[in-house]
Design a protein around this motif. Sequence first.
Motif, PDB file in Angstrom:
ATOM      1  N   THR A  43       0.849  -1.187   0.000  1.00 11.08           N
ATOM      2  CA  THR A  43       0.000   0.000   0.000  1.00 11.08           C
ATOM      3  C   THR A  43       0.885   1.237   0.000  1.00 11.08           C
ATOM      4  OG1 THR A  43      -0.103   0.085   2.407  1.00 11.08           O
ATOM      5  CG2 THR A  43      -1.831  -1.154   1.299  1.00 11.08           C
ATOM      6  N   SER A  44       0.324   2.348  -0.409  1.00  7.70           N
ATOM      7  CA  SER A  44       1.089   3.595  -0.387  1.00  7.70           C
ATOM      8  C   SER A  44       1.347   4.001   1.056  1.00  7.70           C
ATOM      9  CB  SER A  44       0.308   4.703  -1.084  1.00  7.70           C
ATOM     10  OG  SER A  44       0.155   4.398  -2.442  1.00  7.70           O
ATOM     11  N   ASP A  45       2.538   4.472   1.298  1.00  6.26           N
ATOM     12  CA  ASP A  45       2.913   4.940   2.636  1.00  6.26           C
ATOM     13  C   ASP A  45       2.439   6.384   2.765  1.00  6.26           C
ATOM     14  OD1 ASP A  45       4.005   5.355   5.092  1.00  6.26           O
ATOM     15  OD2 ASP A  45       6.052   4.802   4.529  1.00  6.26           O
ATOM     16  N   GLN A  46       1.181   6.553   3.131  1.00 11.85           N
ATOM     17  CA  GLN A  46       0.554   7.868   3.156  1.00 11.85           C
ATOM     18  C   GLN A  46       1.203   8.810   4.163  1.00 11.85           C
ATOM     19  OE1 GLN A  46      -1.657   9.009   1.021  1.00 11.85           O
ATOM     20  NE2 GLN A  46      -1.630   7.055  -0.060  1.00 11.85           N
ATOM     21  N   TYR A  48       4.386   8.957   5.080  1.00 12.72           N
ATOM     22  CA  TYR A  48       5.646   9.443   4.526  1.00 12.72           C
ATOM     23  C   TYR A  48       5.388  10.418   3.378  1.00 12.72           C
ATOM     24  CZ  TYR A  48      10.282   9.513   2.463  1.00 12.72           C
ATOM     25  OH  TYR A  48      11.473   9.917   1.954  1.00 12.72           O
ATOM     26  N   PRO A  69       6.286   5.931  -2.508  1.00 14.52           N
ATOM     27  CA  PRO A  69       6.788   4.935  -1.568  1.00 14.52           C
ATOM     28  C   PRO A  69       5.667   4.012  -1.112  1.00 14.52           C
ATOM     29  CG  PRO A  69       6.690   7.084  -0.539  1.00 14.52           C
ATOM     30  CD  PRO A  69       6.368   7.287  -1.983  1.00 14.52           C
ATOM     31  N   GLN A  70       6.018   2.759  -0.947  1.00 17.63           N
ATOM     32  CA  GLN A  70       5.025   1.769  -0.526  1.00 17.63           C
ATOM     33  C   GLN A  70       5.525   1.053   0.697  1.00 17.63           C
ATOM     34  OE1 GLN A  70       4.367  -0.723  -3.913  1.00 17.63           O
ATOM     35  NE2 GLN A  70       3.088   0.793  -4.907  1.00 17.63           N
ATOM     36  N   LYS A  71       4.593   0.545   1.483  1.00 20.73           N
ATOM     37  CA  LYS A  71       4.965  -0.263   2.635  1.00 20.73           C
ATOM     38  C   LYS A  71       4.212  -1.571   2.570  1.00 20.73           C
ATOM     39  CE  LYS A  71       2.178   2.211   5.808  1.00 20.73           C
ATOM     40  NZ  LYS A  71       1.964   2.789   7.085  1.00 20.73           N
ATOM     41  N   ARG A  72       4.842  -2.579   3.131  1.00 25.44           N
ATOM     42  CA  ARG A  72       4.252  -3.924   3.136  1.00 25.44           C
ATOM     43  C   ARG A  72       3.398  -4.102   4.371  1.00 25.44           C
ATOM     44  NH1 ARG A  72       6.634  -7.370  -0.550  1.00 25.44           N
ATOM     45  NH2 ARG A  72       8.616  -6.549  -1.275  1.00 25.44           N
ATOM     46  N   LEU A  73       2.221  -4.588   4.168  1.00 21.15           N
ATOM     47  CA  LEU A  73       1.346  -4.961   5.251  1.00 21.15           C
ATOM     48  C   LEU A  73       1.072  -6.452   5.124  1.00 21.15           C
ATOM     49  CD1 LEU A  73      -1.232  -2.050   5.145  1.00 21.15           C
ATOM     50  CD2 LEU A  73       0.717  -2.290   6.651  1.00 21.15           C
TER      51      LEU A  73
END
Length: 77
Positions: A43-46, A48, A69-73
């Motif tokens: 998902t987008s790292d909102q 950041y 930038p994206q982060k893993r969930l």
Amino acid sequence: MNISLRTAAVSLSALLLSACAGTQEMTRTHVPAAEPQAKAVLTSDQAYIAYVERVARRRGIHVMWVNPPQKRLVATE
């Protein structure tokens, strides 16, 4: 004569180093029978993105995200 000795010394040292590199024992690791792994969702790292845009706005810079930038969930089933 001097060039021949240098060439021989370099060739010999290269030969010895390559022989040492080939004597390592290959190790094999077995992956244990694992549990079903949870799938990761990107998902987008909102937080950041908001931070960077806020700082850029203060400095008068326009930000255009090409690859945001994206982060893993970890998805829960």
